[in-house]
Design a protein around this motif. Structure first.
Motif, PDB file in Angstrom:
ATOM      1  N   ILE A  19       6.402 -14.113   6.451  1.00 50.73           N
ATOM      2  CA  ILE A  19       5.722 -15.109   7.516  1.00 50.73           C
ATOM      3  C   ILE A  19       6.213 -16.496   7.364  1.00 50.73           C
ATOM      4  CG2 ILE A  19       3.552 -15.914   8.103  1.00 50.73           C
ATOM      5  CD1 ILE A  19       2.334 -13.234   7.322  1.00 50.73           C
ATOM      6  N   GLY A  20       6.355 -16.893   6.204  1.00 49.19           N
ATOM      7  CA  GLY A  20       6.904 -18.523   5.922  1.00 49.19           C
ATOM      8  C   GLY A  20       8.030 -18.653   6.645  1.00 49.19           C
ATOM      9  N   GLY A  21       9.164 -17.560   6.156  1.00 48.50           N
ATOM     10  CA  GLY A  21      10.624 -18.001   6.369  1.00 48.50           C
ATOM     11  C   GLY A  21      10.682 -17.728   7.958  1.00 48.50           C
ATOM     12  N   LEU A  22       9.885 -16.690   8.564  1.00 42.60           N
ATOM     13  CA  LEU A  22      10.239 -16.542  10.154  1.00 42.60           C
ATOM     14  C   LEU A  22       9.559 -17.684  10.794  1.00 42.60           C
ATOM     15  CD1 LEU A  22       9.645 -12.828  10.621  1.00 42.60           C
ATOM     16  CD2 LEU A  22      11.824 -13.925  10.746  1.00 42.60           C
ATOM     17  N   ALA A  23       8.488 -18.178  10.465  1.00 45.91           N
ATOM     18  CA  ALA A  23       7.824 -19.585  11.078  1.00 45.91           C
ATOM     19  C   ALA A  23       8.693 -20.582  11.007  1.00 45.91           C
ATOM     20  CB  ALA A  23       6.355 -19.538  10.471  1.00 45.91           C
ATOM     21  N   THR A  24       9.197 -20.753   9.699  1.00 43.15           N
ATOM     22  CA  THR A  24      10.272 -21.847   9.447  1.00 43.15           C
ATOM     23  C   THR A  24      11.497 -21.784  10.710  1.00 43.15           C
ATOM     24  OG1 THR A  24       9.739 -21.998   7.267  1.00 43.15           O
ATOM     25  CG2 THR A  24      11.684 -23.225   8.018  1.00 43.15           C
ATOM     26  N   ALA A  25      12.048 -20.505  10.794  1.00 48.11           N
ATOM     27  CA  ALA A  25      13.028 -20.260  11.628  1.00 48.11           C
ATOM     28  C   ALA A  25      12.617 -20.500  12.950  1.00 48.11           C
ATOM     29  CB  ALA A  25      13.380 -18.732  11.689  1.00 48.11           C
ATOM     30  N   VAL A  26      11.414 -20.498  13.413  1.00 50.20           N
ATOM     31  CA  VAL A  26      10.947 -20.844  14.703  1.00 50.20           C
ATOM     32  C   VAL A  26      10.980 -22.273  14.873  1.00 50.20           C
ATOM     33  CG1 VAL A  26       8.794 -20.438  16.177  1.00 50.20           C
ATOM     34  CG2 VAL A  26       9.667 -18.521  15.195  1.00 50.20           C
ATOM     35  N   ALA A  27      10.158 -22.970  14.030  1.00 50.79           N
ATOM     36  CA  ALA A  27      10.133 -24.113  14.152  1.00 50.79           C
ATOM     37  C   ALA A  27      11.484 -24.847  14.379  1.00 50.79           C
ATOM     38  CB  ALA A  27       9.347 -24.722  12.697  1.00 50.79           C
ATOM     39  N   PHE A  28      12.366 -24.546  13.423  1.00 54.03           N
ATOM     40  CA  PHE A  28      13.812 -25.182  13.448  1.00 54.03           C
ATOM     41  C   PHE A  28      14.557 -24.898  14.880  1.00 54.03           C
ATOM     42  CE2 PHE A  28      12.591 -26.372   9.378  1.00 54.03           C
ATOM     43  CZ  PHE A  28      13.288 -27.539   8.970  1.00 54.03           C
ATOM     44  N   HIS A  29      14.559 -23.532  14.896  1.00 54.09           N
ATOM     45  CA  HIS A  29      15.154 -23.185  16.252  1.00 54.09           C
ATOM     46  C   HIS A  29      14.594 -23.825  17.422  1.00 54.09           C
ATOM     47  CE1 HIS A  29      16.807 -20.495  19.261  1.00 54.09           C
ATOM     48  NE2 HIS A  29      15.603 -20.234  19.851  1.00 54.09           N
ATOM     49  N   ARG A  30      13.294 -24.111  17.720  1.00 56.83           N
ATOM     50  CA  ARG A  30      13.016 -24.868  18.661  1.00 56.83           C
ATOM     51  C   ARG A  30      12.993 -26.402  18.676  1.00 56.83           C
ATOM     52  NH1 ARG A  30       7.638 -21.705  20.815  1.00 56.83           N
ATOM     53  NH2 ARG A  30       8.506 -19.773  20.956  1.00 56.83           N
ATOM     54  N   GLN A  31      13.598 -26.884  17.661  1.00 61.38           N
ATOM     55  CA  GLN A  31      14.269 -28.333  17.499  1.00 61.38           C
ATOM     56  C   GLN A  31      15.770 -28.103  17.642  1.00 61.38           C
ATOM     57  OE1 GLN A  31      10.682 -29.886  14.548  1.00 61.38           O
ATOM     58  NE2 GLN A  31      12.704 -30.135  13.889  1.00 61.38           N
ATOM     59  N   GLY A  32      16.272 -27.225  17.926  1.00 65.96           N
ATOM     60  CA  GLY A  32      17.783 -27.289  18.241  1.00 65.96           C
ATOM     61  C   GLY A  32      18.550 -26.726  16.999  1.00 65.96           C
ATOM     62  N   TRP A  33      18.113 -26.527  15.917  1.00 68.97           N
ATOM     63  CA  TRP A  33      18.895 -26.310  14.708  1.00 68.97           C
ATOM     64  C   TRP A  33      19.632 -25.042  14.933  1.00 68.97           C
ATOM     65  CZ3 TRP A  33      18.427 -28.607   9.505  1.00 68.97           C
ATOM     66  CH2 TRP A  33      18.061 -30.007   9.425  1.00 68.97           C
ATOM     67  N   ASP A  34      20.507 -24.852  14.071  1.00 69.12           N
ATOM     68  CA  ASP A  34      21.209 -23.549  14.003  1.00 69.12           C
ATOM     69  C   ASP A  34      20.581 -22.799  12.772  1.00 69.12           C
ATOM     70  OD1 ASP A  34      22.994 -21.327  13.896  1.00 69.12           O
ATOM     71  OD2 ASP A  34      24.675 -22.282  13.067  1.00 69.12           O
ATOM     72  N   VAL A  35      19.967 -21.636  12.957  1.00 66.53           N
ATOM     73  CA  VAL A  35      19.228 -21.036  12.002  1.00 66.53           C
ATOM     74  C   VAL A  35      19.994 -19.708  11.671  1.00 66.53           C
ATOM     75  CG1 VAL A  35      16.867 -19.874  11.796  1.00 66.53           C
ATOM     76  CG2 VAL A  35      17.006 -21.913  13.162  1.00 66.53           C
ATOM     77  N   GLU A  36      19.726 -19.580  10.180  1.00 68.99           N
ATOM     78  CA  GLU A  36      20.285 -18.259   9.591  1.00 68.99           C
ATOM     79  C   GLU A  36      19.247 -17.996   8.555  1.00 68.99           C
ATOM     80  OE1 GLU A  36      23.874 -16.589   6.805  1.00 68.99           O
ATOM     81  OE2 GLU A  36      24.422 -18.587   7.715  1.00 68.99           O
ATOM     82  N   VAL A  37      18.653 -16.600   8.640  1.00 70.54           N
ATOM     83  CA  VAL A  37      17.771 -16.108   7.919  1.00 70.54           C
ATOM     84  C   VAL A  37      18.138 -15.095   7.105  1.00 70.54           C
ATOM     85  CG1 VAL A  37      15.232 -14.946   7.738  1.00 70.54           C
ATOM     86  CG2 VAL A  37      15.782 -16.648   9.608  1.00 70.54           C
ATOM     87  N   LEU A  38      18.154 -15.076   5.895  1.00 71.80           N
ATOM     88  CA  LEU A  38      18.675 -14.094   4.725  1.00 71.80           C
ATOM     89  C   LEU A  38      17.623 -13.166   4.365  1.00 71.80           C
ATOM     90  CD1 LEU A  38      21.237 -16.299   2.915  1.00 71.80           C
ATOM     91  CD2 LEU A  38      21.962 -14.965   4.908  1.00 71.80           C
ATOM     92  N   GLU A  39      17.544 -12.021   4.693  1.00 72.79           N
ATOM     93  CA  GLU A  39      16.459 -11.248   4.106  1.00 72.79           C
ATOM     94  C   GLU A  39      16.989 -10.001   3.337  1.00 72.79           C
ATOM     95  OE1 GLU A  39      13.320  -8.991   3.195  1.00 72.79           O
ATOM     96  OE2 GLU A  39      13.156 -11.031   3.902  1.00 72.79           O
ATOM     97  N   ARG A  40      16.351  -9.996   1.949  1.00 68.51           N
ATOM     98  CA  ARG A  40      16.707  -8.781   1.291  1.00 68.51           C
ATOM     99  C   ARG A  40      16.549  -7.220   1.729  1.00 68.51           C
ATOM    100  NH1 ARG A  40      14.232  -8.937  -4.539  1.00 68.51           N
ATOM    101  NH2 ARG A  40      12.322  -8.664  -3.081  1.00 68.51           N
ATOM    102  N   ALA A  41      15.340  -7.202   2.323  1.00 68.31           N
ATOM    103  CA  ALA A  41      15.090  -5.760   2.954  1.00 68.31           C
ATOM    104  C   ALA A  41      16.045  -5.526   4.172  1.00 68.31           C
ATOM    105  CB  ALA A  41      13.864  -5.882   3.385  1.00 68.31           C
ATOM    106  N   PRO A  42      16.171  -4.124   4.095  1.00 69.23           N
ATOM    107  CA  PRO A  42      17.350  -3.826   5.075  1.00 69.23           C
ATOM    108  C   PRO A  42      16.671  -3.851   6.561  1.00 69.23           C
ATOM    109  CG  PRO A  42      16.027  -1.757   4.172  1.00 69.23           C
ATOM    110  CD  PRO A  42      15.699  -3.062   3.259  1.00 69.23           C
TER     111      PRO A  42
END
Length: 374
Positions: A19-42
């Protein structure tokens, strides 16, 4: 609402797709940042459990532009009252007063919230099956597929965070003294009731979800690592407690019961180091007694994005988030210690004192947690 600017201005590497990582991705994406989320699970999934979104968390989701969608998948509920095992009320909050002062919380299935957040970012922003092995304060992380580099690294990788080592060194989580069971079930009859029941060293709580199912949770004082037979253990402990607890347990499927020991982090000296920021459980994993773990992660995401938009001084993020989250974690620990009292005389005294607390005092006590605004 966080507004998106025209083109990508910087890149953020987010370790952890919860939840925290994805919410951060949303916030930065909407500010125009390039976002890369690395998740251990498949794949990005969430366990079968409910999540209370208190008014502070709903304000954070509103800032992300996702509050209405979250509410559409949720069910509003009043403040959770507390009963004893026979059903007698120990504390019954004034729901109308809470609604007027703060707004009421809603209960959502964690999987629904994760799905809402995931769909708000580009498909290719998330890389699954990636195990991060080390983070560097200069803005890079090493992982099973190589190295990723950005202008900011966000550690949203949970209580056993790898990223945290680059900020604080090795920090060992502490056992809270209790194990917890969680499950989502379909009741035999529609339910509107909710609440939490306290015994001696054990508790049981239940809250309806928006789709007619019910989220249940329970705790018991047990040595760390104790394995139980799940549903049968719950029936032995709570099967004779007040209605509707026995019928809820009868409606549950053994395969739906999840058991996890409760751990929390000691207070960290900082949440940041050069180009790294920690959030969520990686920064302030807390016991679930106030229902604020996921809520604080959502707050973190919004505040971090705002700090970066307004100059990028990570010390400001630490200044805004560390005192607040550590205050809430300490309150949650204290609440758990009281709720989990196992010695009968002390439990009796606790119950007697709870009955004497005015409803107005209960409402006022929520202010330091619920009054937060972005």
């Amino acid at each position: 609402m966080l507004e998106r600017v025209g083109i990508a201005m910087s890149k953020v590497i987010i370790v952890g797709g919860g939840i925290g990582g994805l919410a951060t991705a949303v916030a930065f994406h909407r500010q125009g940042w390039d976002v890369e989320v690395l998740e251990r699970a498949p794949e990005i999934t969430e366990v079968g459990a409910g999540l209370s979104l208190f008014p502070n968390a709903l304000r954070a989701l509103d800032t992300l532009g996702l509050g209405d969608e979250a509410r559409a998948h949720a069910r509003e509920h009043g403040a959770v009252g507390i009963r004893n095992s026979k059903g007698g009320w120990l504390a019954r909050p004034d729901t109308a007063a809470i609604r007027d002062r703060y707004g009421l919380p809603v209960m959502v299935h964690r999987a629904d919230l994760v799905d809402i957040l995931r769909r708000a970012i580009p498909e290719d922003a998330v890389r699954t099956g990636i195990s991060v092995t080390e983070a560097h304060s200069g803005g890079s992380v090493e992982h099973s597929e190589g190295t990723s580099t950005g202008d900011l690294v966000v550690g949203a990788d949970g209580i056993n965070s790898v990223v945290r080592r680059a900020v604080c060194g090795q920090i060992t989580p502490k056992y809270a003294g209790a194990t917890a069971w969680r499950m989502v079930l379909t009741p035999t009859q529609p339910m509107d009731d909710l609440g939490e029941t306290w015994g001696h060293g054990e508790r049981f709580g239940f809250t309806p979800l928006g789709d007619g199912r019910v989220y249940c949770y329970a705790t018991a004082n047990l040595p760390a690592g104790t394995k139980t037979d799940g549903l049968e253990e719950l029936k032995r402990r709570f099967g004779s407690w007040h209605a509707p607890i026995p019928s809820l347990l009868e409606a549950a499927e053994a395969s739906a019961v999840l058991q996890n020991d409760l751990y929390y982090l000691p207070p960290l000296k900082t949440f940041v180091a050069e180009r790294i920021a920690l959030l969520g459980d990686a920064a302030h994993a807390m016991t679930p007694n106030l229902g604020q773990g996921g809520c604080q992660a959502l707050e973190d995401a919004v505040v971090l994005a705002k700090v970066m938009r307004e100059g990028g001084n990570l010390a400001r993020y630490d200044e805004l988030r560390r005192p607040r989250t550590q205050m809430i974690a300490a309150r949650s620990n204290r609440a758990g210690m009281v709720a989990q009292l196992s010695w009968a005389p002390l439990a009796w005294l606790r119950d007697s004192l709870l009955r004497l607390v005015p409803a107005s005092a209960q409402v006022k006590a929520m202010a330091p947690v619920l009054d937060w605004k972005p």
